[in-house]
Design a protein around this motif. Sequence first.
Motif, mmCIF file in Angstrom:
data_model
loop_
_atom_site.group_PDB
_atom_site.id
_atom_site.type_symbol
_atom_site.label_atom_id
_atom_site.label_comp_id
_atom_site.label_asym_id
_atom_site.label_seq_id
_atom_site.Cartn_x
_atom_site.Cartn_y
_atom_site.Cartn_z
ATOM 1 N N PHE A 80 34.770 -8.703 12.734
ATOM 2 C CA PHE A 80 34.459 -8.143 11.378
ATOM 3 C C PHE A 80 34.179 -9.451 10.537
ATOM 4 O O PHE A 80 34.886 -10.505 10.270
ATOM 5 C CB PHE A 80 35.455 -7.215 10.820
ATOM 6 N N LYS A 81 32.919 -9.632 9.855
ATOM 7 C CA LYS A 81 32.654 -10.741 9.091
ATOM 8 C C LYS A 81 32.364 -10.342 7.664
ATOM 9 O O LYS A 81 31.922 -9.245 7.553
ATOM 10 C CB LYS A 81 31.168 -11.014 9.763
ATOM 11 N N GLY A 82 32.783 -11.028 6.664
ATOM 12 C CA GLY A 82 32.933 -10.499 5.458
ATOM 13 C C GLY A 82 33.239 -11.461 4.368
ATOM 14 O O GLY A 82 33.788 -12.584 4.568
ATOM 15 N N LEU A 83 33.010 -11.318 3.131
ATOM 16 C CA LEU A 83 33.471 -12.146 2.054
ATOM 17 C C LEU A 83 34.947 -11.970 1.570
ATOM 18 O O LEU A 83 35.338 -10.695 1.577
ATOM 19 C CB LEU A 83 32.626 -11.881 0.915
ATOM 20 N N CYS A 84 35.780 -12.670 1.636
ATOM 21 C CA CYS A 84 37.235 -12.478 1.137
ATOM 22 C C CYS A 84 37.054 -12.111 -0.272
ATOM 23 O O CYS A 84 36.836 -13.156 -1.370
ATOM 24 C CB CYS A 84 38.114 -13.793 1.342
ATOM 25 N N ILE A 85 37.510 -11.174 -0.892
ATOM 26 C CA ILE A 85 37.794 -10.604 -2.229
ATOM 27 C C ILE A 85 38.959 -10.868 -2.907
ATOM 28 O O ILE A 85 39.096 -11.096 -3.976
ATOM 29 C CB ILE A 85 37.040 -9.447 -2.452
ATOM 30 N N LEU A 94 38.650 -8.425 3.020
ATOM 31 C CA LEU A 94 37.182 -8.695 3.240
ATOM 32 C C LEU A 94 36.516 -7.743 2.700
ATOM 33 O O LEU A 94 36.568 -6.572 3.060
ATOM 34 C CB LEU A 94 36.934 -8.951 4.722
ATOM 35 N N ARG A 95 35.253 -7.911 2.495
ATOM 36 C CA ARG A 95 34.055 -7.188 1.996
ATOM 37 C C ARG A 95 32.688 -7.307 2.548
ATOM 38 O O ARG A 95 32.225 -8.438 2.581
ATOM 39 C CB ARG A 95 33.901 -6.770 0.474
ATOM 40 N N ASN A 96 31.905 -6.573 3.074
ATOM 41 C CA ASN A 96 30.689 -6.669 3.448
ATOM 42 C C ASN A 96 29.853 -5.580 3.251
ATOM 43 O O ASN A 96 30.311 -4.207 3.256
ATOM 44 C CB ASN A 96 30.572 -7.164 5.015
ATOM 45 N N HIS A 97 28.346 -5.657 3.284
ATOM 46 C CA HIS A 97 27.568 -4.509 3.268
ATOM 47 C C HIS A 97 26.673 -4.325 4.402
ATOM 48 O O HIS A 97 25.913 -5.266 4.907
ATOM 49 C CB HIS A 97 26.562 -4.826 2.122
ATOM 50 N N ILE A 98 26.838 -3.265 5.053
ATOM 51 C CA ILE A 98 26.114 -2.960 6.330
ATOM 52 C C ILE A 98 25.011 -1.875 5.809
ATOM 53 O O ILE A 98 25.347 -1.097 5.011
ATOM 54 C CB ILE A 98 26.993 -2.470 7.490
ATOM 55 N N ALA A 152 25.519 1.778 6.448
ATOM 56 C CA ALA A 152 26.813 2.409 6.480
ATOM 57 C C ALA A 152 27.375 2.143 4.855
ATOM 58 O O ALA A 152 28.134 2.763 4.230
ATOM 59 C CB ALA A 152 27.885 1.780 7.346
ATOM 60 N N GLY A 153 26.636 1.089 4.404
ATOM 61 C CA GLY A 153 26.888 0.810 2.638
ATOM 62 C C GLY A 153 28.175 -0.304 2.922
ATOM 63 O O GLY A 153 28.367 -0.789 3.651
ATOM 64 N N PRO A 154 28.678 -0.440 1.606
ATOM 65 C CA PRO A 154 29.698 -1.363 1.324
ATOM 66 C C PRO A 154 31.153 -0.870 2.471
ATOM 67 O O PRO A 154 31.372 0.098 2.109
ATOM 68 C CB PRO A 154 30.185 -1.504 0.034
ATOM 69 N N ILE A 155 31.635 -1.991 2.728
ATOM 70 C CA ILE A 155 32.721 -1.878 3.621
ATOM 71 C C ILE A 155 33.926 -2.810 3.287
ATOM 72 O O ILE A 155 33.402 -4.066 3.113
ATOM 73 C CB ILE A 155 32.596 -1.946 5.174
ATOM 74 N N GLU A 156 35.064 -2.252 3.251
ATOM 75 C CA GLU A 156 36.212 -3.212 2.560
ATOM 76 C C GLU A 156 37.376 -3.215 3.601
ATOM 77 O O GLU A 156 37.716 -1.946 3.916
ATOM 78 C CB GLU A 156 36.708 -2.847 1.499
ATOM 79 N N ARG A 157 37.999 -4.174 4.013
ATOM 80 C CA ARG A 157 38.892 -3.799 5.263
ATOM 81 C C ARG A 157 40.188 -4.883 4.844
ATOM 82 O O ARG A 157 39.675 -5.917 4.292
ATOM 83 C CB ARG A 157 38.508 -4.096 6.407
ATOM 84 N N THR A 158 41.312 -4.354 4.722
ATOM 85 C CA THR A 158 42.393 -5.263 4.197
ATOM 86 C C THR A 158 43.375 -5.490 5.598
ATOM 87 O O THR A 158 43.537 -4.649 6.318
ATOM 88 C CB THR A 158 43.405 -4.515 3.323
ATOM 89 N N ALA A 181 28.892 -4.847 -7.843
ATOM 90 C CA ALA A 181 27.637 -5.849 -7.864
ATOM 91 C C ALA A 181 26.576 -5.490 -7.060
ATOM 92 O O ALA A 181 26.875 -4.397 -6.061
ATOM 93 C CB ALA A 181 28.060 -7.295 -7.721
ATOM 94 N N ASN A 182 25.704 -5.984 -7.130
ATOM 95 C CA ASN A 182 24.429 -5.620 -6.130
ATOM 96 C C ASN A 182 24.794 -6.466 -4.660
ATOM 97 O O ASN A 182 25.339 -7.478 -4.652
ATOM 98 C CB ASN A 182 23.048 -6.619 -6.547
ATOM 99 N N PRO A 183 24.750 -5.623 -3.539
ATOM 100 C CA PRO A 183 25.249 -6.037 -2.314
ATOM 101 C C PRO A 183 24.616 -7.431 -1.968
ATOM 102 O O PRO A 183 25.189 -8.125 -1.253
ATOM 103 C CB PRO A 183 24.774 -5.041 -1.217
ATOM 104 N N ARG A 184 23.634 -7.867 -2.427
ATOM 105 C CA ARG A 184 22.933 -9.037 -2.053
ATOM 106 C C ARG A 184 23.589 -10.452 -2.746
ATOM 107 O O ARG A 184 23.495 -11.341 -2.169
ATOM 108 C CB ARG A 184 21.379 -9.340 -2.648
ATOM 109 N N GLU A 185 24.626 -10.087 -3.504
ATOM 110 C CA GLU A 185 25.548 -11.172 -4.378
ATOM 111 C C GLU A 185 26.650 -11.488 -3.210
ATOM 112 O O GLU A 185 27.307 -12.536 -3.683
ATOM 113 C CB GLU A 185 25.827 -10.848 -5.609
ATOM 114 N N TYR A 186 26.896 -10.640 -2.683
ATOM 115 C CA TYR A 186 28.198 -10.971 -1.754
ATOM 116 C C TYR A 186 27.927 -10.483 -0.412
ATOM 117 O O TYR A 186 28.915 -10.795 0.374
ATOM 118 C CB TYR A 186 29.530 -9.918 -2.257
ATOM 119 N N LYS A 187 26.839 -10.248 0.102
ATOM 120 C CA LYS A 187 26.656 -10.098 1.582
ATOM 121 C C LYS A 187 26.871 -11.225 2.191
ATOM 122 O O LYS A 187 26.552 -12.269 2.088
ATOM 123 C CB LYS A 187 25.002 -9.696 1.710
ATOM 124 N N ALA A 188 27.672 -11.200 3.422
ATOM 125 C CA ALA A 188 28.031 -12.333 4.437
ATOM 126 C C ALA A 188 27.022 -12.803 5.389
ATOM 127 O O ALA A 188 26.331 -11.860 5.845
ATOM 128 C CB ALA A 188 29.486 -12.181 5.027
#
Length: 115
Positions: A47-52, A65-69, A72-78, A108-115
């Motif tokens: 799982f790859k994502g931005l640490c929020i 972590l948060r990522n946009h696929i 599937a849309g935005p996915i957050e995992r703790t 925010a727009n997914p392009r701002e946080y997409k990993a």
Amino acid sequence: MGHLLQVLEKEQEMKTAELKGFPDFGPGDVLEVKLEVPENRRREAVFKGLCISKRRRGWRTVFTLRNHIANAGPIERTFPLYSPIIQSLKLIEHRKVRRAKLYYLRNANPREYKA
């Protein structure tokens, strides 16, 4: 009794940190986590994502972590940092941020946080 628990938790945290060797990271960093999935015959998942956020609670430290696929849309995992299912943690990119919690990226727009 509380002091004894704190000492034991600190010892366990230090021992696990030496064993796993996780990099120092914080909110805004892009991470790649390799997990061992027990339900799927112990196969690895990545799982790859931005640490929020990162909650520093000693032995009970968790990070989100948060990522946009695309479909599937935005996915957050703790994830608990010292969990036995985490095989490795790799710091891919360091991004400078001015907040400790980046929850505003949920709107925010997914392009701002997409990993």
